[in-house]
Design a protein around this motif. Structure first.
Motif, PDB file in Angstrom:
ATOM      1  N   THR A 292       0.874  -1.273   0.044  1.00 36.25           N
ATOM      2  CA  THR A 292       0.133   0.020  -0.042  1.00 36.25           C
ATOM      3  C   THR A 292       0.755   1.347  -0.071  1.00 36.25           C
ATOM      4  O   THR A 292       0.722   2.211  -0.918  1.00 36.25           O
ATOM      5  CB  THR A 292      -0.862   0.097   1.057  1.00 36.25           C
ATOM      6  N   GLN A 295       2.636   1.570  -3.208  1.00 34.87           N
ATOM      7  CA  GLN A 295       1.439   2.006  -4.295  1.00 34.87           C
ATOM      8  C   GLN A 295       1.785   0.521  -5.477  1.00 34.87           C
ATOM      9  O   GLN A 295       1.641   0.856  -6.661  1.00 34.87           O
ATOM     10  CB  GLN A 295       1.741   3.245  -5.013  1.00 34.87           C
ATOM     11  N   GLU A 313      -8.437   2.253   1.486  1.00 32.79           N
ATOM     12  CA  GLU A 313      -7.693   3.361   0.755  1.00 32.79           C
ATOM     13  C   GLU A 313      -6.247   2.838   0.025  1.00 32.79           C
ATOM     14  O   GLU A 313      -5.851   3.604  -0.669  1.00 32.79           O
ATOM     15  CB  GLU A 313      -7.235   4.315   1.901  1.00 32.79           C
ATOM     16  N   GLY A 314      -5.798   1.632   0.313  1.00 29.55           N
ATOM     17  CA  GLY A 314      -4.827   1.318  -0.418  1.00 29.55           C
ATOM     18  C   GLY A 314      -4.640   0.326  -1.541  1.00 29.55           C
ATOM     19  O   GLY A 314      -5.871   0.289  -2.049  1.00 29.55           O
ATOM     20  N   THR A 315      -3.736  -0.386  -1.901  1.00 28.01           N
ATOM     21  CA  THR A 315      -3.671  -1.078  -3.239  1.00 28.01           C
ATOM     22  C   THR A 315      -4.164  -2.459  -2.862  1.00 28.01           C
ATOM     23  O   THR A 315      -4.038  -3.485  -4.016  1.00 28.01           O
ATOM     24  CB  THR A 315      -2.248  -0.960  -3.718  1.00 28.01           C
ATOM     25  N   LYS A 340      -9.126  -0.177  -8.782  1.00 25.73           N
ATOM     26  CA  LYS A 340      -9.309   1.339  -8.051  1.00 25.73           C
ATOM     27  C   LYS A 340      -8.128   2.121  -8.120  1.00 25.73           C
ATOM     28  O   LYS A 340      -7.173   1.500  -8.151  1.00 25.73           O
ATOM     29  CB  LYS A 340      -9.926   0.769  -6.674  1.00 25.73           C
ATOM     30  N   SER A 342      -5.716   4.344  -5.637  1.00 25.53           N
ATOM     31  CA  SER A 342      -5.465   4.086  -4.194  1.00 25.53           C
ATOM     32  C   SER A 342      -4.585   5.121  -3.619  1.00 25.53           C
ATOM     33  O   SER A 342      -4.135   6.142  -4.078  1.00 25.53           O
ATOM     34  CB  SER A 342      -4.486   2.708  -4.013  1.00 25.53           C
TER      35      SER A 342
END
Length: 367
Positions: A292, A295, A313-315, A340, A342
């Motif tokens: 995360t 990325q 919120e993250g990857t 998505k 992130s």
């Protein structure tokens, strides 16, 4: 103020390193490290001390192996002797391994304050020993330092007083920020003969995935399919490698084209490998956080995660009850950039340990 910080397993070393540096910046804090020995071989322990620039532990308990109960009990007995000898003002435990709970229990019974770093994380799966360790450690700790907002809400639901809870950030990311330049210079991808962003990384060590022939056979079929798309690098955890051999599957893994089986990596080598990957597939908690921050897209082959911010919120993408087809479908979506956007979560900025040290000094020294 004398602080004893507890390390036992590989993830603990990554979390304690920035805390020890932050404490050592203050002349009024004496920081000592206790290594329980839960991970004791060089690749799982010694190399991490070297690469994370952690000094030699002040105490090494040498406890490893045995059942969860045996290990916890043996750590408690050995750690009690250390506490009697050192008479610390505070004990820091991190994460969710057996060493975390064992040393927290000793501290509380000896009336020494306990701070739990990485508190409040919950998977909701009480069949995982880590979940029991988390819940019990949080219930007896005096201060709880959390990495994400969901952890705050978990603790409040469990009736933990809000004055004990501090959203300090993620000390694992502190280590990542501190070591990133060193990792960049390793160029581990070129040494393995794979192009930047042209390969995938997989790590597996959870019992559900690697402790049975059914789990390992399923993993093997996933790897056969993935390697048709991109080369796959598989740093094999010692536990996983042991099981692959015991089920006589090593030859089946080793003949898969485009699959590179390599020994478990040191911290810097692993970060270097992940940073230049197109995708990481894992069942690890910490890898969800590292990807995360870096990325890098991540697929977690588990039914749950105690780190929901990595998904919100993250990857990270959670894939419960995975099949070869579901892994392949999600992999293709990620590699074609159909997933998505992130972000890096709040307070994951490399300064969590500094904030924790400041809060501890304010409470125990300046008050």
């Amino acid at each position: 103020m004398k602080i004893l910080s507890i390390v036992g397993a590989r993830p603990n070393f990554v979390k304690i390193a920035p805390l020890h540096r932050a404490f050592s910046a203050y002349p009024d804090i004496e920081s000592k490290i206790v290594h329980t020995g839960q991970h004791h071989d060089f690749i799982m322990s010694g190399i991490f001390f070297k690469q994370l620039q952690i000094p030699r532990p002040d105490h090494f308990l040498g406890i490893n192996g045995g059942t969860h109960t045996q290990q916890t009990a043996q750590i408690m007995l050995a750690f009690e002797e250390v506490v009697l000898r050192e008479n610390p003002d505070l004990i820091i435990v991190v994460g969710d391994v057996n060493s975390t709970l064992a040393c927290a229990l000793v501290a509380v019974k000896m009336h020494i304050p306990v701070a739990h770093v990485e508190a409040g994380l919950r998977s909701g799966d009480r069949t995982m020993p880590e979940e029991i360790n988390r819940i019990m450690t949080d219930s007896i700790s005096d201060l709880l330092f959390v990495t994400e907002q969901s952890a705050v809400q978990n603790l409040l639901r469990e009736n933990v007083p809000s004055c004990k809870i501090h959203l300090a950030g993620n000390v694992m990311i502190d280590s990542l920020v501190y070591c990133q330049q060193y990792a960049d210079n390793l160029n581990i991808d070129s040494k393995l003969g794979v192009p930047v962003n042209g390969y995938m990384v997989i790590t597996m060590h959870r019992p559900a995935n690697v402790d049975s022939i059914a789990g390992l056979t399923k993993l093997l079929e996933v790897l056969k399919s993935l390697t048709v798309i991109r080369p796959v690098i598989f740093p094999v955890h010692p536990r996983t490698l042991k099981n692959i051999h015991s089920f006589q599957l090593f030859n089946d893994f080793s003949v898969v084209q485009n699959l590179k089986l390599i020994p478990a990596l040191g911290y810097l080598e692993f970060i270097s490998l992940v940073k230049n990957a197109a995708l990481v597939i894992t069942d690890s908690g910490g890898v969800q956080e590292e990807t995360t921050y870096l990325q890098i897209p991540c697929i977690t082959l588990r039914s749950n995660t105690e780190r929901p911010v990595t998904i919100l919120e993250g990857t990270n993408h959670l894939l419960p009850d995975f099949t070869v087809d579901s892994v392949m479908q999600l992999t293709r979506e990620i590699l074609s950039n159909k997933t998505k956007n992130s972000n890096i979560p709040p307070c994951w900025d490399g300064n969590a340990a500094v904030r924790i040290a400041s809060i501890l000094r304010e409470k125990y020294i300046n008050s």
